[in-house]
Design a protein around this motif. Sequence first.
Motif, mmCIF file in Angstrom:
data_model
loop_
_atom_site.group_PDB
_atom_site.id
_atom_site.type_symbol
_atom_site.label_atom_id
_atom_site.label_comp_id
_atom_site.label_asym_id
_atom_site.label_seq_id
_atom_site.Cartn_x
_atom_site.Cartn_y
_atom_site.Cartn_z
ATOM 1 N N ARG A 12 4.546 7.576 7.667
ATOM 2 C CA ARG A 12 4.353 6.118 7.609
ATOM 3 C C ARG A 12 2.903 5.746 7.858
ATOM 4 O O ARG A 12 2.367 4.840 7.200
ATOM 5 N N GLN A 13 2.231 6.470 8.761
ATOM 6 C CA GLN A 13 0.819 6.168 9.015
ATOM 7 C C GLN A 13 -0.032 6.483 7.786
ATOM 8 O O GLN A 13 -0.987 5.756 7.490
ATOM 9 N N TYR A 16 0.368 3.620 5.331
ATOM 10 C CA TYR A 16 -0.427 2.464 5.768
ATOM 11 C C TYR A 16 -1.917 2.708 5.556
ATOM 12 O O TYR A 16 -2.664 1.789 5.204
ATOM 13 N N THR A 17 -2.376 3.926 5.794
ATOM 14 C CA THR A 17 -3.797 4.247 5.637
ATOM 15 C C THR A 17 -4.249 4.062 4.195
ATOM 16 O O THR A 17 -5.278 3.432 3.922
ATOM 17 N N ALA A 20 -4.119 0.314 3.351
ATOM 18 C CA ALA A 20 -5.203 -0.446 3.970
ATOM 19 C C ALA A 20 -6.528 -0.188 3.253
ATOM 20 O O ALA A 20 -7.356 -1.097 3.120
ATOM 21 N N SER A 52 3.496 -0.169 -0.462
ATOM 22 C CA SER A 52 4.183 -1.066 0.481
ATOM 23 C C SER A 52 5.674 -0.775 0.575
ATOM 24 O O SER A 52 6.327 -1.189 1.534
ATOM 25 N N PRO A 55 6.695 2.929 3.782
ATOM 26 C CA PRO A 55 6.760 3.255 5.218
ATOM 27 C C PRO A 55 8.137 3.106 5.841
ATOM 28 O O PRO A 55 8.469 3.838 6.780
ATOM 29 N N SER A 83 8.961 -6.827 7.011
ATOM 30 C CA SER A 83 8.545 -5.829 6.012
ATOM 31 C C SER A 83 8.813 -6.356 4.600
ATOM 32 O O SER A 83 8.014 -6.140 3.688
ATOM 33 N N CYS A 116 0.630 -8.879 6.848
ATOM 34 C CA CYS A 116 0.266 -7.645 7.580
ATOM 35 C C CYS A 116 0.176 -7.987 9.057
ATOM 36 O O CYS A 116 0.766 -7.326 9.923
ATOM 37 N N HIS A 120 2.120 -6.815 12.601
ATOM 38 C CA HIS A 120 1.356 -6.141 13.663
ATOM 39 C C HIS A 120 1.521 -6.847 15.006
ATOM 40 O O HIS A 120 1.649 -6.198 16.046
ATOM 41 N N LYS A 124 3.390 -3.688 16.367
ATOM 42 C CA LYS A 124 2.400 -2.598 16.436
ATOM 43 C C LYS A 124 1.651 -2.649 17.756
ATOM 44 O O LYS A 124 1.255 -3.730 18.206
#
Length: 126
Positions: A12-13, A16-17, A20, A52, A55, A83, A116, A120, A124
């Motif tokens: 998932r990271q 997102y990376t 982003a 999108s 994740p 989400s 987003c 967060h 997050k």
Amino acid sequence: QFKKPEDAIKYRQSAYTVMANSFSKIGAVVKGEAPYNKEDVAKNAAVVATLSTLPWQAFGPGTEGGNALPAIWSDNAKFKAASEKMQLAVANLNTVAQTGDLESIKKAFGAAGQTCKGCHDDFKKK
Ligand code: ASC
């Protein structure tokens, strides 16, 4: 689907990376820090829209950790709603980006950025 929680966290990271990275490239154009190139923005918006969708499958039971707050699991309906809001906003950004109208792109980018941030704020770690 994931053998260890760390595998889900990494998955998932990673999504997102990559998301982003493309999103911030569009951001540079929207903020006037980079020239507007229709094809580049359209490509980056398509990457964001596609990524999108990824994740969420990696937030299954037992995958707590990383930058994820426990609220993802304790208030999962709210997380899912957030989400879905984000996915709709970036799908719209992608649609608009393919048309090439920069003013519309700016509006859609701003709206997507809010989704987003919305997630967060609640889900997050800071
Ligand atoms: C980005 C990024 C986010 C969003 C968010 C918008 O480029 O990595 O998480 O924009 O900061 O508010």
